[in-house]
Structures are given as structure tokens and as C-alpha cells.
Design an enzyme around this catalytic site. Structure first.
Site, mmCIF file in Angstrom:
data_model
loop_
_atom_site.group_PDB
_atom_site.id
_atom_site.type_symbol
_atom_site.label_atom_id
_atom_site.label_comp_id
_atom_site.label_asym_id
_atom_site.label_seq_id
_atom_site.Cartn_x
_atom_site.Cartn_y
_atom_site.Cartn_z
ATOM 1 N N HIS A 45 42.175 -8.813 31.401
ATOM 2 C CA HIS A 45 43.278 -9.729 31.733
ATOM 3 C C HIS A 45 43.219 -10.088 33.220
ATOM 4 O O HIS A 45 44.110 -10.779 33.725
ATOM 5 C CB HIS A 45 44.631 -9.043 31.472
ATOM 6 C CG HIS A 45 44.973 -8.861 30.022
ATOM 7 N ND1 HIS A 45 44.968 -9.900 29.116
ATOM 8 C CD2 HIS A 45 45.361 -7.762 29.313
ATOM 9 C CE1 HIS A 45 45.334 -9.442 27.919
ATOM 10 N NE2 HIS A 45 45.568 -8.154 28.014
ATOM 11 N N THR A 97 44.452 -12.658 22.377
ATOM 12 C CA THR A 97 43.407 -11.699 22.753
ATOM 13 C C THR A 97 42.884 -10.930 21.545
ATOM 14 O O THR A 97 41.667 -10.757 21.374
ATOM 15 C CB THR A 97 43.991 -10.685 23.773
ATOM 16 O OG1 THR A 97 44.669 -11.412 24.791
ATOM 17 C CG2 THR A 97 42.921 -9.808 24.362
ATOM 18 N N THR A 98 43.801 -10.446 20.711
ATOM 19 C CA THR A 98 43.414 -9.625 19.558
ATOM 20 C C THR A 98 42.506 -10.420 18.620
ATOM 21 O O THR A 98 41.507 -9.911 18.105
ATOM 22 C CB THR A 98 44.685 -9.182 18.787
ATOM 23 O OG1 THR A 98 45.670 -8.763 19.728
ATOM 24 C CG2 THR A 98 44.391 -8.076 17.813
ATOM 25 N N ARG A 133 52.114 -10.363 14.855
ATOM 26 C CA ARG A 133 53.483 -10.797 14.572
ATOM 27 C C ARG A 133 53.401 -12.004 13.660
ATOM 28 O O ARG A 133 52.930 -11.906 12.547
ATOM 29 C CB ARG A 133 54.230 -11.066 15.895
ATOM 30 C CG ARG A 133 55.757 -11.070 15.766
ATOM 31 C CD ARG A 133 56.430 -11.306 17.104
ATOM 32 N NE ARG A 133 56.144 -12.616 17.649
ATOM 33 C CZ ARG A 133 56.896 -13.706 17.460
ATOM 34 N NH1 ARG A 133 58.001 -13.628 16.761
ATOM 35 N NH2 ARG A 133 56.552 -14.871 17.989
ATOM 36 N N SER A 135 56.018 -14.746 22.586
ATOM 37 C CA SER A 135 55.215 -13.637 22.081
ATOM 38 C C SER A 135 55.329 -12.439 23.023
ATOM 39 O O SER A 135 55.487 -11.290 22.597
ATOM 40 C CB SER A 135 53.762 -14.098 21.948
ATOM 41 O OG SER A 135 52.978 -13.098 21.368
ATOM 42 N N ARG A 184 46.859 -20.340 25.723
ATOM 43 C CA ARG A 184 47.834 -20.690 24.681
ATOM 44 C C ARG A 184 48.996 -21.443 25.303
ATOM 45 O O ARG A 184 49.256 -21.306 26.509
ATOM 46 C CB ARG A 184 48.341 -19.381 24.037
ATOM 47 C CG ARG A 184 49.171 -19.574 22.802
ATOM 48 C CD ARG A 184 49.669 -18.246 22.244
ATOM 49 N NE ARG A 184 50.296 -18.444 20.944
ATOM 50 C CZ ARG A 184 50.944 -17.505 20.261
ATOM 51 N NH1 ARG A 184 51.034 -16.274 20.770
ATOM 52 N NH2 ARG A 184 51.485 -17.771 19.090
HETATM 53 P P1 A3P Z 1 52.972 -14.174 18.085
HETATM 54 O O1 A3P Z 1 53.723 -13.134 18.866
HETATM 55 O O2 A3P Z 1 53.342 -15.577 18.466
HETATM 56 O O3 A3P Z 1 53.026 -13.966 16.630
HETATM 57 P P2 A3P Z 1 47.518 -11.019 22.048
HETATM 58 O O4 A3P Z 1 46.517 -10.663 21.019
HETATM 59 O O5 A3P Z 1 46.932 -11.722 23.244
HETATM 60 O O6 A3P Z 1 48.372 -9.865 22.403
HETATM 61 O O7 A3P Z 1 48.452 -12.134 21.397
HETATM 62 C C1 A3P Z 1 49.297 -11.791 20.357
HETATM 63 C C2 A3P Z 1 49.612 -13.028 19.554
HETATM 64 O O8 A3P Z 1 48.469 -13.364 18.754
HETATM 65 C C3 A3P Z 1 50.754 -12.770 18.590
HETATM 66 O O9 A3P Z 1 51.415 -14.030 18.477
HETATM 67 C C4 A3P Z 1 50.031 -12.373 17.328
HETATM 68 O O10 A3P Z 1 50.789 -12.541 16.154
HETATM 69 C C5 A3P Z 1 48.827 -13.310 17.370
HETATM 70 N N1 A3P Z 1 47.679 -12.807 16.606
HETATM 71 C C6 A3P Z 1 47.223 -11.530 16.544
HETATM 72 N N2 A3P Z 1 46.154 -11.448 15.744
HETATM 73 C C7 A3P Z 1 45.918 -12.695 15.294
HETATM 74 C C8 A3P Z 1 44.948 -13.253 14.387
HETATM 75 N N3 A3P Z 1 44.035 -12.502 13.812
HETATM 76 N N4 A3P Z 1 45.007 -14.579 14.144
HETATM 77 C C9 A3P Z 1 45.947 -15.364 14.740
HETATM 78 N N5 A3P Z 1 46.900 -14.895 15.574
HETATM 79 C C10 A3P Z 1 46.881 -13.574 15.850
#
Ligand code: A3P
Length: 306
Positions: free
Chosen positions: A126, A66-67, A272, A156, A148
């Protein structure tokens, strides 16, 4: 409005409840599990939001990218502003592209009122497809969904909640995930709903996969920008956006090292490892099989391989 809010609150008390993590009540509404605190705003959104034809709604289950999606979509929208115009340098992506059902819980007041913002609006949810406001489904607004791999999503998700709440054993997290008892779960039903709809109406919903974005970022971001009606020009432009939104860059920005978005969630929690296949470092063969069985039954059966 006061009456309808009162009615909503009363109704929520009657809904089934469960707890996986301490401090986090989940409530089952219309077949999905929601964080209790998100239900009133999700209900309000569903019943009162009027979509505009140029709205873009980003949608996702939790921890599926999402981020990243928010950062990329925002950058595609704003790219004419030049290098100096980079809101990501000053604010976390979750603050800049509000998630409708959790925006009400921010410490800082959100600058964007999704009900009132000027066009074109970029918002995120969501909420599952079946519970979206009718006007989103019937208008010409667009939806970009990111999915994903379930095992990486689970890991995650487990790390995320373990970092903000008293931790729970992985085996318990796997069981809850497979039972669909988690925020906006079941993950499998969530993904399946958007997938099925995207097959029926590809002009309405772009279904993206985190792994494809990682493996082929230039092609995927160009596809997304085109879909949003903001086609990218040069290769240089594509590369600039990918760099601006890269995990390494976002993680190291001051705002994401120190700030907080939600009441108790630090911005850094959203960044992460960002790896494909990290689940291999955690899941036992039994856990792996349990999740794979769900994937076969719920996703592969409808032609979706994650
Ligand atoms: P991991 O926990 O596997 O590292 P969301 O944004 O939906 O909360 O998902 C978080 C997951 O996206 C985390 O995965 C995080 O590290 C990864 N993430 C966040 N920003 C990202 C980016 N700019 N590029 C790729 N992955 C990213």
C-alpha cells in the site's frame, strides 16, 4: 541492523501523529499517513529491498480491490498447475501474496519471505509510489496498480474499520478521508502518483480500475496477464480464473468464512458486497459533493476519472 532499527524507532516517535479510529495511531511519514505499526517495515522495505527484474509488485490504496487483484495475479502466475493446484482454496489471498508493510503482523508465519523468495516474486504494497524502494523504480520489475471510485473506496473503508474497531460516524470518516488522514492516505495523492507514473511509463506500471474489472473482466484480466508476461490462452482459461477469483467463490470458501489473516482481522472482512455505486446508499448530497470536489481538484485535473 540493530542500530538502524533503533534509529528508525526513534525517528518514528518524532513524526506527527493522529487518531481517527480508537486504537489506531496514524503517523505522517514523507507526506502520507501510515498506520503506526506499518512504518518500521515500510521504512525497512524502502531502504533495503533489492528488486529483481522479474518481480511483480501489486500496489493499491486500501479497499480498492486489493484482495481481488492478489487472487487474480496469483492465479495468472500459477495457472499451469491444473485445477488441483489452487492455493486460494486453502488460504486467504492476503496470506498468499503478502503486503510488505503489514506481513510482519500476521498470527501465522508467512510462508513467503519477500526478501528471500525464489523468483518470480509476487508481492503487494500500500506504500505510495514516491516511497517505493529505488530498485523497484529502476529495475525492469513491473507494477500493477488498482484504483477505485473514491466514494465506493470510502464506504468500503468505513465498513471495514467499523467491523474491526469501535465504529465512528460516517461524517467523521468523510472528513478524514478528504483531509487525507487515513491509512496510506491521502487516497487522492496515492492514486495520482501511480497514475502520473503510469502515463509516463506504461511499460512499467499497469493502471487498472476496479470498475473496469467489474464491467469487462475478460478483457481486463487478459491485459493484466499479458502485462505480467503470463499471457492467457483460451477463453476457457480466462473464465476459469475469473470464477476461481470471484467474490462469491472466495467468500464461501471455508478458509475465508472462519480464518483470520492479521492479528485481529477475520478473513471474511475482506469480502463484503463488491458493488459499483454502493456509496449511493450512504452518502448525503453534501458528503458526495465534498468528495467530488476532491476528485475534480486532485484527479480529474490530471485526466483521471474514477
Ligand atoms: P466493498 O466493501 O465495497 O464490498 P480490498 O481488497 O482492497 O480490501 O477491497 C475490499 C473491497 O473489494 C470490498 O468492497 C470487497 O467486497 C471487494 N472484493 C473483495 N474480493 C473481491 C472479489 N473477488 N471480486 C470483487 N470484489 C471483491
Amino acid at each position: 541492523m540493530a542500530n538502524s532499527n533503533k534509529k528508525t524507532c526513534l525517528d518514528i516517535e518524532k513524526l506527527p501523529k493522529k487518531r481517527v479510529w480508537r486504537f489506531l495511531d496514524l503517523v505522517r511519514w514523507e507526506g502520507f499517513w501510515f498506520p503506526r505499526s506499518a512504518v518500521p517495515s515500510a521504512m525497512t522495505f524502502r531502504h533495503t529491498f533489492t528488486a529483481r527484474n522479474d518481480d511483480v509488485l501489486l500496489a493499491s490504496s486500501m479497499k480498492t480491490g486489493t484482495t481481488w487483484l492478489k487472487s487474480l495475479a496469483l492465479s495468472c502466475n500459477r495457472r499451469n498447475g491444473g485445477d488441483a493446484d489452487d492455493p486460494l482454496a486453502a488460504e486467504n489471498p492476503h496470506f498468499l501474496v503478502p503486503t510488505v508493510e503489514t506481513a510482519v503482523h500476521t498470527k501465522k508465519s508467512i510462508k513467503i519471505d519477500i526478501y528471500d523468495a525464489s523468483s518470480p516474486r509476487l508481492i503487494h504494497t500500500h506504500i505510495p509510489y514516491s516511497l517505493l524502494p529505488d530498485s523497484i523504480k529502476t529495475s525492469s520489475s513491473k507494477i500493477v496498480y488498482i484504483a477505485r471510485n473514491p466514494k465506493d473506496t470510502l464506504i468500503s473503508w468505513w465498513h471495514f474499520f467499523n467491523s474491526i474497531m469501535p465504529s465512528i460516524p460516517l461524517a467523521k470518516a468523510v472528513d478524514s478521508f478528504c483531509a487525507g488522514v487515513h491509512d496510506f492516505g491521502s487516497f487522492f495523492d496515492h492514486v495520482a502518483e501511480y497514475w502520473i507514473e503510469s502515463r509516463k511509463r506504461p511499460e512499467k506500471i499497469l493502471f487498472m480500475k476496479y470498475e473496469e474489472l467489474k464491467n469487462n473482466p475478460k478483457v481486463e484480466i487478459s491485459k493484466m496477464a499479458e502485462f505480467m508476461g503470463k499471457p492467457l490462452g483460451s477463453e476457457d482459461e480466462v473464465e476459469k480464473i475469473l470464477w476461481k477469483c470471484s467474490l462469491e467463490r472466495l467468500r464461501n470458501l471455508e478458509v475465508n468464512k472462519k480464518g483470520t489473516t492479521y492479528v485481529f482481522v477475520a478473513n471474511k472482512t475482506f469480502f463484503r458486497k463488491g458493488e459499483v455505486g454502493d456509496w449511493k446508499n450512504y452518502l448525503t448530497p453534501e458528503m458526495e459533493e465534498k468528495i467530488d470536489r476532491m476528485s475534480r481538484e486532485k484527479l480529474e485535473a490530471i485526466g483521471l476519472f474514477l
